[in-house]
Motif scaffolding. Sequence first.
Motif, PDB file in Angstrom:
ATOM      1  N   ILE A 153       0.624  -1.097   0.010  1.00 36.44           N
ATOM      2  CA  ILE A 153      -0.181   0.154   0.182  1.00 36.44           C
ATOM      3  C   ILE A 153       1.189   1.210   0.155  1.00 36.44           C
ATOM      4  CG2 ILE A 153      -2.043   1.117   1.087  1.00 36.44           C
ATOM      5  CD1 ILE A 153      -2.352  -1.330   2.609  1.00 36.44           C
ATOM      6  N   VAL A 154       0.323   1.960  -1.383  1.00 36.71           N
ATOM      7  CA  VAL A 154       1.762   3.103  -0.743  1.00 36.71           C
ATOM      8  C   VAL A 154       1.244   4.722  -1.706  1.00 36.71           C
ATOM      9  CG1 VAL A 154       3.194   1.815  -2.327  1.00 36.71           C
ATOM     10  CG2 VAL A 154       1.773   2.879  -3.268  1.00 36.71           C
ATOM     11  N   LYS A 155       1.606   5.321  -1.692  1.00 39.04           N
ATOM     12  CA  LYS A 155       1.101   6.787  -1.726  1.00 39.04           C
ATOM     13  C   LYS A 155       1.581   7.168  -2.694  1.00 39.04           C
ATOM     14  CE  LYS A 155       1.977  10.107   1.795  1.00 39.04           C
ATOM     15  NZ  LYS A 155       2.541  10.984   2.900  1.00 39.04           N
ATOM     16  N   ASP A 156       0.676   8.294  -3.851  1.00 38.28           N
ATOM     17  CA  ASP A 156       0.447   9.415  -4.521  1.00 38.28           C
ATOM     18  C   ASP A 156       1.283   8.564  -5.645  1.00 38.28           C
ATOM     19  OD1 ASP A 156       0.543  11.671  -2.847  1.00 38.28           O
ATOM     20  OD2 ASP A 156       2.919  11.310  -2.329  1.00 38.28           O
ATOM     21  N   ASP A 157       1.239   7.177  -6.013  1.00 37.96           N
ATOM     22  CA  ASP A 157       1.469   6.024  -7.356  1.00 37.96           C
ATOM     23  C   ASP A 157       0.066   6.471  -8.117  1.00 37.96           C
ATOM     24  OD1 ASP A 157       2.287   4.600  -8.714  1.00 37.96           O
ATOM     25  OD2 ASP A 157       0.502   3.843  -9.081  1.00 37.96           O
ATOM     26  N   ALA A 158       0.388   6.756  -9.028  1.00 35.01           N
ATOM     27  CA  ALA A 158      -0.689   7.774 -10.254  1.00 35.01           C
ATOM     28  C   ALA A 158      -1.785   6.249 -10.758  1.00 35.01           C
ATOM     29  CB  ALA A 158       0.124   6.775 -11.900  1.00 35.01           C
ATOM     30  N   LYS A 159      -1.976   5.241 -10.357  1.00 37.47           N
ATOM     31  CA  LYS A 159      -3.172   4.525 -10.574  1.00 37.47           C
ATOM     32  C   LYS A 159      -3.716   4.811  -9.293  1.00 37.47           C
ATOM     33  CE  LYS A 159      -0.662   0.734 -10.129  1.00 37.47           C
ATOM     34  NZ  LYS A 159       0.469   0.833 -10.453  1.00 37.47           N
ATOM     35  N   GLY A 160      -3.447   6.012  -8.536  1.00 34.48           N
ATOM     36  CA  GLY A 160      -4.591   5.838  -7.553  1.00 34.48           C
ATOM     37  C   GLY A 160      -4.451   7.687  -8.041  1.00 34.48           C
ATOM     38  N   VAL A 161      -3.766   7.940  -7.518  1.00 36.34           N
ATOM     39  CA  VAL A 161      -3.817   9.879  -7.846  1.00 36.34           C
ATOM     40  C   VAL A 161      -4.264  10.475  -9.755  1.00 36.34           C
ATOM     41  CG1 VAL A 161      -2.675  12.030  -9.005  1.00 36.34           C
ATOM     42  CG2 VAL A 161      -1.502  10.384  -7.013  1.00 36.34           C
ATOM     43  N   GLY A 162      -4.152   9.190 -10.431  1.00 36.68           N
ATOM     44  CA  GLY A 162      -4.540   9.795 -11.746  1.00 36.68           C
ATOM     45  C   GLY A 162      -6.952   9.312 -11.851  1.00 36.68           C
ATOM     46  N   PRO A 163      -7.201   8.517 -11.001  1.00 35.84           N
ATOM     47  CA  PRO A 163      -8.528   7.872 -10.600  1.00 35.84           C
ATOM     48  C   PRO A 163      -8.579  10.218  -9.869  1.00 35.84           C
ATOM     49  CG  PRO A 163      -7.464   6.835 -10.975  1.00 35.84           C
ATOM     50  CD  PRO A 163      -6.221   7.274 -11.066  1.00 35.84           C
ATOM     51  N   PHE A 164      -8.028   9.780  -8.970  1.00 38.03           N
ATOM     52  CA  PHE A 164      -8.240  10.937  -7.760  1.00 38.03           C
ATOM     53  C   PHE A 164      -8.568  11.855  -8.073  1.00 38.03           C
ATOM     54  CE2 PHE A 164      -7.115  14.453  -5.018  1.00 38.03           C
ATOM     55  CZ  PHE A 164      -7.736  13.898  -4.296  1.00 38.03           C
ATOM     56  N   ILE A 165      -7.767  12.797  -9.620  1.00 37.94           N
ATOM     57  CA  ILE A 165      -7.457  14.164 -10.352  1.00 37.94           C
ATOM     58  C   ILE A 165      -9.086  13.807 -10.954  1.00 37.94           C
ATOM     59  CG2 ILE A 165      -6.461  14.814 -11.916  1.00 37.94           C
ATOM     60  CD1 ILE A 165      -4.117  14.508 -10.536  1.00 37.94           C
ATOM     61  N   LEU A 166      -8.797  12.917 -11.449  1.00 33.50           N
ATOM     62  CA  LEU A 166     -10.493  12.472 -12.307  1.00 33.50           C
ATOM     63  C   LEU A 166     -11.694  12.713 -11.871  1.00 33.50           C
ATOM     64  CD1 LEU A 166      -9.649   9.565 -14.683  1.00 33.50           C
ATOM     65  CD2 LEU A 166      -9.585  11.766 -15.594  1.00 33.50           C
TER      66      LEU A 166
END
Length: 377
Positions: free
Chosen positions: A356-369
Amino acid sequence: MDTKVIDTYIDELMTKSTAEIPVWNIEKAKAGKKSGWDYIDGCMILALLEMYDTSGDKKFLDFADYYEDFRISDDGSIDGYKKDEWNIDNINGGKNLFVLYSITKKEKYRKALENLYDQVKNQPRTKEGNFWHKKIYPNQVWLDGLYMGLPFYMEYETTFNDSKNREDIYNQFFNVERIMKDPKTGLYFHGYDSERKMFWADKETGLSRNFWLRSLGWFSMAMLDTLNKASDRGSENWNHLKSMFRDLQTAMLAFQDESGMWYQVPNRQNEGANYLETSGSAIFAYSMMKGFRTKILDDTKFRDAGLKAFNGICDRYLTTEDGKLGLGGICLVAGLGPETSPRRDGSFEYYMSEPIVKDDAKGVGPFILAYNETRIV
């Protein structure tokens, strides 16, 4: 939700990134590799382009153009892309090139689109007619792969090919509904082996054992984006896919936590090490809000549930440490097999074991969307 804080976070992601070393690709960083051509970066650039589309702020377009121009040569060849891997993930980044080509008119982007479409045309298939996930995963369909390949396929058909292969796209979705949908929950299993040979696959059904939140999210976005890219809105096939999309959103509402988020294995909320996961929750926040905005979903309960999910992520995982904003609760990666990775067996315990990580694009990208949708609704 403090929009200024989130805007600052997005700005920092861009200003601290280069085309070779983006700060959001945690998976590559952990492996000690520079960024190349992969779906992870494709997710992030897509999010920035959607921010540009709704805000008109050229900084998002300029960064996306810089990022893609860096790795695409004048002849349309893509640094780091290897067609002979037959990896459907590699198609995902191509979605951004439709937008960039239409705005910049750079021929290199059109040529790169042709290169990627050539893979789509020749991608190996299962006996049912669905694209293999990768060459190293033969005869397998993963929910992730439908998002990586089919919206690109539909947009290419709509933009450049008079929608000649539209039926093929719909049929791949309908095969997944027929084979991979669980009638009890309305959810979809993560993977399917059409040959029933893989150690993770049920010998009778070919299905993996569990539902994984992010793969359900990718599948949700695959349907949403394909519906919005199709040229036959209102047709029988389009309406069938719309019903599939709505049914999945409805099924997910039954598993939404009071926080607004969803669990890593969504139907086993209170078991073991299960946890509220950011990337999949953000994808469903986006799917529900955009689905409502684009009139694919017609009930405000979906918009409201999506907004609740987004706010739940902000409350739980958007944190500031030493003055630096970060987004946590992101599952780094999860998959099925191959034989050389027996721990990737699709068990509940496996899905709990991945970092479980922070600031990875697989989470950040959807978060921005999802954030972008909150600015519109």
